[in-house]
Design a protein around this motif. Structure first.
Motif, PDB file in Angstrom:
ATOM      1  N   LYS A 197       0.825  -1.209   0.000  1.00  0.00           N
ATOM      2  CA  LYS A 197       0.000   0.000   0.000  1.00  0.00           C
ATOM      3  C   LYS A 197       0.858   1.257   0.000  1.00  0.00           C
ATOM      4  CE  LYS A 197      -4.070  -1.984   2.296  1.00  0.00           C
ATOM      5  NZ  LYS A 197      -4.894  -1.968   3.545  1.00  0.00           N
ATOM      6  N   LYS A 198       1.928   1.259   0.802  1.00  0.00           N
ATOM      7  CA  LYS A 198       2.815   2.429   0.846  1.00  0.00           C
ATOM      8  C   LYS A 198       3.487   2.648  -0.501  1.00  0.00           C
ATOM      9  CE  LYS A 198       3.903   2.375   5.791  1.00  0.00           C
ATOM     10  NZ  LYS A 198       4.982   2.195   6.792  1.00  0.00           N
ATOM     11  N   SER A 199       3.938   1.570  -1.141  1.00  0.00           N
ATOM     12  CA  SER A 199       4.594   1.711  -2.448  1.00  0.00           C
ATOM     13  C   SER A 199       3.628   2.243  -3.494  1.00  0.00           C
ATOM     14  CB  SER A 199       5.154   0.364  -2.894  1.00  0.00           C
ATOM     15  OG  SER A 199       4.107  -0.584  -3.075  1.00  0.00           O
ATOM     16  N   LYS A 200       2.371   1.795  -3.463  1.00  0.00           N
ATOM     17  CA  LYS A 200       1.375   2.288  -4.411  1.00  0.00           C
ATOM     18  C   LYS A 200       1.122   3.782  -4.203  1.00  0.00           C
ATOM     19  CE  LYS A 200      -1.125  -2.037  -5.167  1.00  0.00           C
ATOM     20  NZ  LYS A 200      -2.411  -2.769  -4.951  1.00  0.00           N
ATOM     21  N   LYS A 201       1.047   4.223  -2.950  1.00  0.00           N
ATOM     22  CA  LYS A 201       0.836   5.644  -2.668  1.00  0.00           C
ATOM     23  C   LYS A 201       2.008   6.483  -3.179  1.00  0.00           C
ATOM     24  CE  LYS A 201      -2.146   5.163   1.392  1.00  0.00           C
ATOM     25  NZ  LYS A 201      -2.257   5.382   2.864  1.00  0.00           N
ATOM     26  N   CYS A 202       3.235   5.991  -2.969  1.00  0.00           N
ATOM     27  CA  CYS A 202       4.414   6.738  -3.434  1.00  0.00           C
ATOM     28  C   CYS A 202       4.420   6.837  -4.957  1.00  0.00           C
ATOM     29  CB  CYS A 202       5.683   6.050  -2.946  1.00  0.00           C
ATOM     30  SG  CYS A 202       5.910   6.106  -1.155  1.00  0.00           S
ATOM     31  N   LYS A 203       4.065   5.755  -5.644  1.00  0.00           N
ATOM     32  CA  LYS A 203       4.038   5.775  -7.107  1.00  0.00           C
ATOM     33  C   LYS A 203       2.987   6.745  -7.624  1.00  0.00           C
ATOM     34  CE  LYS A 203       5.795   1.118  -7.904  1.00  0.00           C
ATOM     35  NZ  LYS A 203       5.473  -0.241  -8.399  1.00  0.00           N
ATOM     36  N   SER A 204       1.817   6.756  -7.000  1.00  0.00           N
ATOM     37  CA  SER A 204       0.765   7.666  -7.431  1.00  0.00           C
ATOM     38  C   SER A 204       1.181   9.119  -7.223  1.00  0.00           C
ATOM     39  CB  SER A 204      -0.522   7.376  -6.664  1.00  0.00           C
ATOM     40  OG  SER A 204      -0.335   7.604  -5.275  1.00  0.00           O
ATOM     41  N   ALA A 205       1.866   9.409  -6.110  1.00  0.00           N
ATOM     42  CA  ALA A 205       2.331  10.783  -5.863  1.00  0.00           C
ATOM     43  C   ALA A 205       3.387  11.189  -6.887  1.00  0.00           C
ATOM     44  CB  ALA A 205       2.909  10.886  -4.456  1.00  0.00           C
ATOM     45  N   GLU A 206       4.283  10.277  -7.253  1.00  0.00           N
ATOM     46  CA  GLU A 206       5.308  10.593  -8.249  1.00  0.00           C
ATOM     47  C   GLU A 206       4.695  10.878  -9.610  1.00  0.00           C
ATOM     48  OE1 GLU A 206       8.044   7.414  -8.242  1.00  0.00           O
ATOM     49  OE2 GLU A 206       8.980   7.971  -6.333  1.00  0.00           O
ATOM     50  N   THR A 207       3.725  10.069 -10.016  1.00  0.00           N
ATOM     51  CA  THR A 207       3.074  10.291 -11.309  1.00  0.00           C
ATOM     52  C   THR A 207       2.344  11.628 -11.335  1.00  0.00           C
ATOM     53  OG1 THR A 207       1.195   8.994 -10.467  1.00  0.00           O
ATOM     54  CG2 THR A 207       2.821   7.851 -11.829  1.00  0.00           C
ATOM     55  N   ALA A 208       1.703  11.993 -10.220  1.00  0.00           N
ATOM     56  CA  ALA A 208       0.992  13.279 -10.164  1.00  0.00           C
ATOM     57  C   ALA A 208       1.968  14.436 -10.279  1.00  0.00           C
ATOM     58  CB  ALA A 208       0.204  13.377  -8.870  1.00  0.00           C
ATOM     59  N   SER A 209       3.119  14.351  -9.603  1.00  0.00           N
ATOM     60  CA  SER A 209       4.114  15.424  -9.690  1.00  0.00           C
ATOM     61  C   SER A 209       4.688  15.536 -11.099  1.00  0.00           C
ATOM     62  CB  SER A 209       5.240  15.166  -8.695  1.00  0.00           C
ATOM     63  OG  SER A 209       5.913  13.969  -9.014  1.00  0.00           O
ATOM     64  N   GLN A 210       4.910  14.415 -11.770  1.00  0.00           N
ATOM     65  CA  GLN A 210       5.413  14.450 -13.139  1.00  0.00           C
ATOM     66  C   GLN A 210       4.411  15.102 -14.080  1.00  0.00           C
ATOM     67  OE1 GLN A 210       6.465  10.467 -14.175  1.00  0.00           O
ATOM     68  NE2 GLN A 210       8.280  10.433 -12.848  1.00  0.00           N
ATOM     69  N   GLN A 211       3.129  14.802 -13.907  1.00  0.00           N
ATOM     70  CA  GLN A 211       2.101  15.422 -14.733  1.00  0.00           C
ATOM     71  C   GLN A 211       2.066  16.934 -14.530  1.00  0.00           C
ATOM     72  OE1 GLN A 211      -1.560  13.450 -13.852  1.00  0.00           O
ATOM     73  NE2 GLN A 211      -1.000  11.570 -14.928  1.00  0.00           N
ATOM     74  N   ASP A 212       2.217  17.389 -13.288  1.00  0.00           N
ATOM     75  CA  ASP A 212       2.213  18.833 -13.018  1.00  0.00           C
ATOM     76  C   ASP A 212       3.389  19.524 -13.698  1.00  0.00           C
ATOM     77  OD1 ASP A 212      -0.040  18.527 -11.497  1.00  0.00           O
ATOM     78  OD2 ASP A 212       1.056  18.314  -9.610  1.00  0.00           O
ATOM     79  N   THR A 213       4.561  18.902 -13.646  1.00  0.00           N
ATOM     80  CA  THR A 213       5.737  19.509 -14.268  1.00  0.00           C
ATOM     81  C   THR A 213       5.604  19.580 -15.780  1.00  0.00           C
ATOM     82  OG1 THR A 213       6.765  17.312 -14.206  1.00  0.00           O
ATOM     83  CG2 THR A 213       7.322  18.859 -12.428  1.00  0.00           C
TER      84      THR A 213
END
Length: 308
Positions: A197-213
């Motif tokens: 669950k923690k790894s999935k949350k970290c991956k989702s946060a990384e993808t969201a930050s990449q989309q913003d950039t």
């Protein structure tokens, strides 16, 4: 009348020692574990579920236990590890054709055979009465005897064909050693699920930050247009600015074609200017050569006349 010399009391009659441990009847213990629910102490009736420690419950009793959130709720050690309905699996049991316990009306004048059980092993045919070790698969819930799994070694369920591993086999009503092993497995599964669950949350946060950039960064078409404006001449700047305005108005899907057309027009204008300059040069050279020839001829004529 007593103690008058005719009788001599012994030590065990005068001094009371520690109480003897009461022996529990094994048959009664087996009946309580295999025929009754460990939570409600009622007879097991379908649907029957089992926890990760191998204890048997009625599904209705487990649901009532989970829904009861009152302050006066009595803590039960047998169900302390059950936090949701996902912690139990519904068992797929095979009926015993020779069992007729509930079919006949018992009035107290008949013999109740404890050895006969309601369920059996579908592979070997052993009765699930506590005399033999039984287990179930956590993936599908099918119940088999331990002898069947040892004699017929496969990685697929004998009944439904679902693949399983050794960690998925849970022994029903095992001894203390079996319960300790099952506890360790349960704790390991919980830790793995938390880490996933923690790894999935970290991956989702990384993808969201990449989309913003990517959204904040300028597009490739804008950068190209800016470079073209800087490198081109004054006449070419006007054409490139015109292509920018047309792309902004709605033709953003064809920026490459517009840039190509602008570059071709600039190339043509440069080629035409070069041809014109060459033509002017050729005309000027031709006129100058003609004048020189005329002057030379006139000079030669005057020179000859002077000589004669």
């Amino acid at each position: 009348m007593g103690c008058d010399g005719g009788t001599i009391p012994k030590r065990h009659e005068l001094v009371k020692g520690p109480p003897k441990a009461q022996k529990v009847d094994k048959t009664a213990e087996l009946v309580a574990r295999w025929y009754y629910c460990t939570l409600s102490q009622e007879k097991l009736c379908r649907p029957i579920v089992a926890c990760e420690l191998g204890r048997l419950y009625n599904k209705d009793a487990v649901i009532e236990f989970l829904l009861d959130k009152s302050a006066d709720k009595t803590p039960v050690e047998a169900a302390s590890h059950i936090k949701s309905i996902k912690n139990v699996t519904e068992l797929n049991l095979a009926d015993n054709p020779a069992w007729s316990g509930d079919k006949e009306s018992k009035k107290g004048d008949t013999y109740d055979d404890i050895q006969s059980a309601r369920f059996i092993c579908p592979v070997v045919g052993l009765e699930m009465n506590g005399r033999h070790r039984f287990c179930f698969l956590r993936n599908c819930g099918c119940v088999f005897s331990e002898r069947a799994l040892k004699e017929i070694k496969t990685e697929v369920c004998h009944k439904c064909g679902v693949p399983f591993q050794e960690e998925d086999v849970i022994i029903l009503n095992g001894n203390k050693e079996d319960v300790e092993v099952l506890k360790k497995r349960m704790e390991d599964r919980k830790l793995k699920s938390k880490l996933e669950k923690k790894s999935k949350k970290c991956k989702s946060a990384e993808t969201a930050s990449q989309q913003d950039t990517t959204e904040e960064a300028p597009g490739p078409s804008k950068v190209k247009n800016r470079k073209d404006c800087i490198s081109s001449s004054s006449g070419e700047k006007r054409q490139i600015i015109f292509t920018k305005s047309s792309g902004d108005n709605g033709s953003s899907s064809v920026p490459g074609k517009v840039n190509k057309a602008a570059s071709t027009t600039t190339k043509r204008s440069i080629a035409d200017s070069e041809e014109k300059s060459e033509a002017y040069k050729s005309i000027f050279t031709s006129h100058s050569s003609a004048k020189r020839s005329k002057e030379e001829c006139s000079n030669w004529v005057t020179h000859t006349a002077y000589c004669f």
